[in-house]
Design a protein around this motif. Structure first.
Motif, short mmCIF file in Angstrom:
data_model
loop_
_atom_site.label_atom_id
_atom_site.label_comp_id
_atom_site.label_asym_id
_atom_site.label_seq_id
_atom_site.Cartn_x
_atom_site.Cartn_y
_atom_site.Cartn_z
N GLU A 105 -25.13 -73.62 77.19
CA GLU A 105 -25.55 -74.84 77.87
C GLU A 105 -24.56 -75.24 78.96
N ARG A 165 -25.11 -72.95 81.85
CA ARG A 165 -26.37 -73.27 82.54
C ARG A 165 -26.26 -74.54 83.35
N LYS A 189 -43.37 -82.13 73.63
CA LYS A 189 -43.04 -81.86 75.03
C LYS A 189 -41.59 -82.25 75.33
N SER A 243 -39.36 -79.53 74.04
CA SER A 243 -39.82 -78.18 74.40
C SER A 243 -38.67 -77.27 74.86
N ASP A 244 -37.62 -77.84 75.48
CA ASP A 244 -36.48 -77.05 75.96
C ASP A 244 -35.30 -77.06 75.00
N GLY A 245 -35.50 -77.59 73.81
CA GLY A 245 -34.42 -77.62 72.83
C GLY A 245 -33.84 -79.02 72.66
N ARG A 272 -30.89 -80.08 75.38
CA ARG A 272 -31.36 -80.50 76.70
C ARG A 272 -32.13 -81.81 76.61
N LYS A 276 -31.29 -85.13 78.69
CA LYS A 276 -32.31 -85.81 79.49
C LYS A 276 -32.30 -87.30 79.22
#
Length: 435
Positions: A229, A232, A263, A266-268, A271, A275
């Motif tokens: 992470e 990234r 939703k 959805s990216d873990g 993240r 967010k």
């Protein structure tokens, strides 16, 4: 007798005009001695009306060599084709007009392999002026960064985003690199990480970076996940200790529809937590306290799915156009969860039109504007006023249906069976008997 003479000297001086006539006029001397300089500065974009003040503040120019000043301005203009850049740089840091200063800088950046960069030059010269550093100090810092195997592009980013790096020592910078190596990031990847987010070099290792990694571990993330992470998105390291833990606890307590929750995650989980942190910061930036920002996201999780630009646009429209206070979001968090173009703007345009023509008796609050269903809003504010249908545009397709819903007649229609030849013969024989 001597006392009387002294008294007369003090009490009855020469007239002020006589004294002034004996003192050279500084303003006149400036105008007479700087005519060649004024012409040169005007040629490089300096307003003539400001030159007198500029020369008054920088009297060292009166004794300077005019060709050297012109050469300095020529070198500065080579950094950027914009005349505004030259004017801004000289006003912020008049020392750049010293030819020796500029030549050292020019030789240094060419020696280190840097291309001319106006914003980089501006930042470095500004920091040099603020901390009273000389070109040698700046170039020494740049050479130190190159010693850490940073590419010229990365060093340029560091100096642009973190000019304070000039004041750091080599050991301090190495501590951040050693930290990244310690969490398992390969040496070849560090350059791209620093280029993406140079501010890492400004963080403390013991009081921020290490406690942050410990927090991620306590949240249940494995070292490999943390490393991936950070590679990234290095900006994760700008989080304060305890922020992401609080965001994760809020996410785990959400009570919303399953599709929305799926939703969000959805990216873990990592993240999703970050967010939430970004949206909390966005709401706080607009004036909400952290407690209210968390309350808004918990009651209206759809906000997490919107991009930050969309959230900023909604809040700015709420404050600047609709003239509501940002605190209204605490009472009506649904405002941030509805579609901006399809619901907020058309409804506001209708209400504003009716308000201007005096068609609304009571003030329409944010709750009514957002939470009314499409049918109720249409019946109250659009249907009675034909001109509002033009304002409402393509979102006016609200139909009031009576009786059974469309499609129910199919359930009551008798079932139709296919007719065979035998059925036709039977029907004919039956009709012949009736005759």
């Amino acid at each position: 007798m001597a006392f009387k003479i002294l008294t007369r000297t003090l009490v009855l001086p020469k007239s002020i005009k006589q004294i002034r006539s004996q003192i050279p006029n500084f303003s006149t001397s400036i105008c007479s001695n700087t005519t060649p300089l004024s012409n040169i500065f005007e040629r490089y974009g300096f307003p003539p009306s400001n030159l007198h003040t500029f020369f008054t503040k920088n009297r060292f120019l009166l004794d300077s060599n005019v060709p050297n000043v012109e050469m300095s301005l020529k070198i500065i203009s080579s950094f950027s084709s914009s005349k505004n850049f030259v004017v801004s740089m000289v006003n912020n840091c008049p020392r750049v007009l010293e030819l020796d200063f500029l030549k050292k800088w020019e030789m240094g950046i060419s020696k280190l392999g840097f291309s001319d960069n106006s914003s980089l030059t501006m930042n470095i010269l500004e920091v040099s002026r603020k901390f009273d550093l000389y070109p040698d100090d700046v170039l020494q810092c740049m050479e130190c960064l190159r010693g850490f195997r940073f590419t010229p592009a990365t060093i340029t980013r560091i100096l642009e985003e973190l000019p304070m790096i000039i004041t750091m020592n080599e050991e301090n910078i190495w501590g951040k690199i050693e930290f990244l190596l310690g969490i398992g990031i390969h040496r070849s990847k560090i350059d791209s990480i620093i280029q993406t987010y140079p501010c890492i070099l400004g963080f403390g290792v013991e009081n921020k970076l290490k406690p942050l990694i410990s927090e991620f571990t306590e949240m249940g993330f494995k070292p490999n996940d943390i490393r991936e992470e950070i590679m990234r998105n290095p900006k994760i390291l700008q989080s304060e200790v305890g922020e992401l833990s609080k965001c994760l606890r809020m996410l785990n307590s959400l009570k919303c529809r399953v599709p929305i929750k799926e939703k969000i995650f959805s990216d873990g989980v990592f993240r999703a937590s970050y967010k939430v942190k970004l949206r909390i910061d966005c709401l706080h930036k607009h004036g909400l306290i952290y407690k209210d920002a968390f309350s808004i996201l918990w009651r209206e999780p759809r906000v997490i799915l919107y991009e930050l630009d969309e959230i900023n646009k909604k809040i700015e429209f709420l404050i600047n156009t609709m003239k509501f206070d940002v605190v209204c979001l605490v009472e009506v968090p649904e405002y941030l969860g509805v579609n901006f173009e399809k619901q907020i703007v058309p409804r506001y345009n209708v209400i504003e039109h009716l308000r201007l023509r005096g068609g609304i008796g009571d003030e329409v609050g944010l709750r009514s504007l957002v939470k009314f269903s499409r049918l109720r809003f249409y019946n109250l504010y659009v249907k009675p006023y034909p001109e509002c249908e033009m304002i409402y545009g393509r979102f006016v397709d609200v139909k009031v249906r009576k009786g059974c819903p469309e499609g129910m007649w199919k359930l009551f229609k008798p079932q139709k069976y296919p007719e065979s030849e035998e059925d036709l013969k039977n029907m004919k024989s039956f009709m012949e008997q009736l005759r």
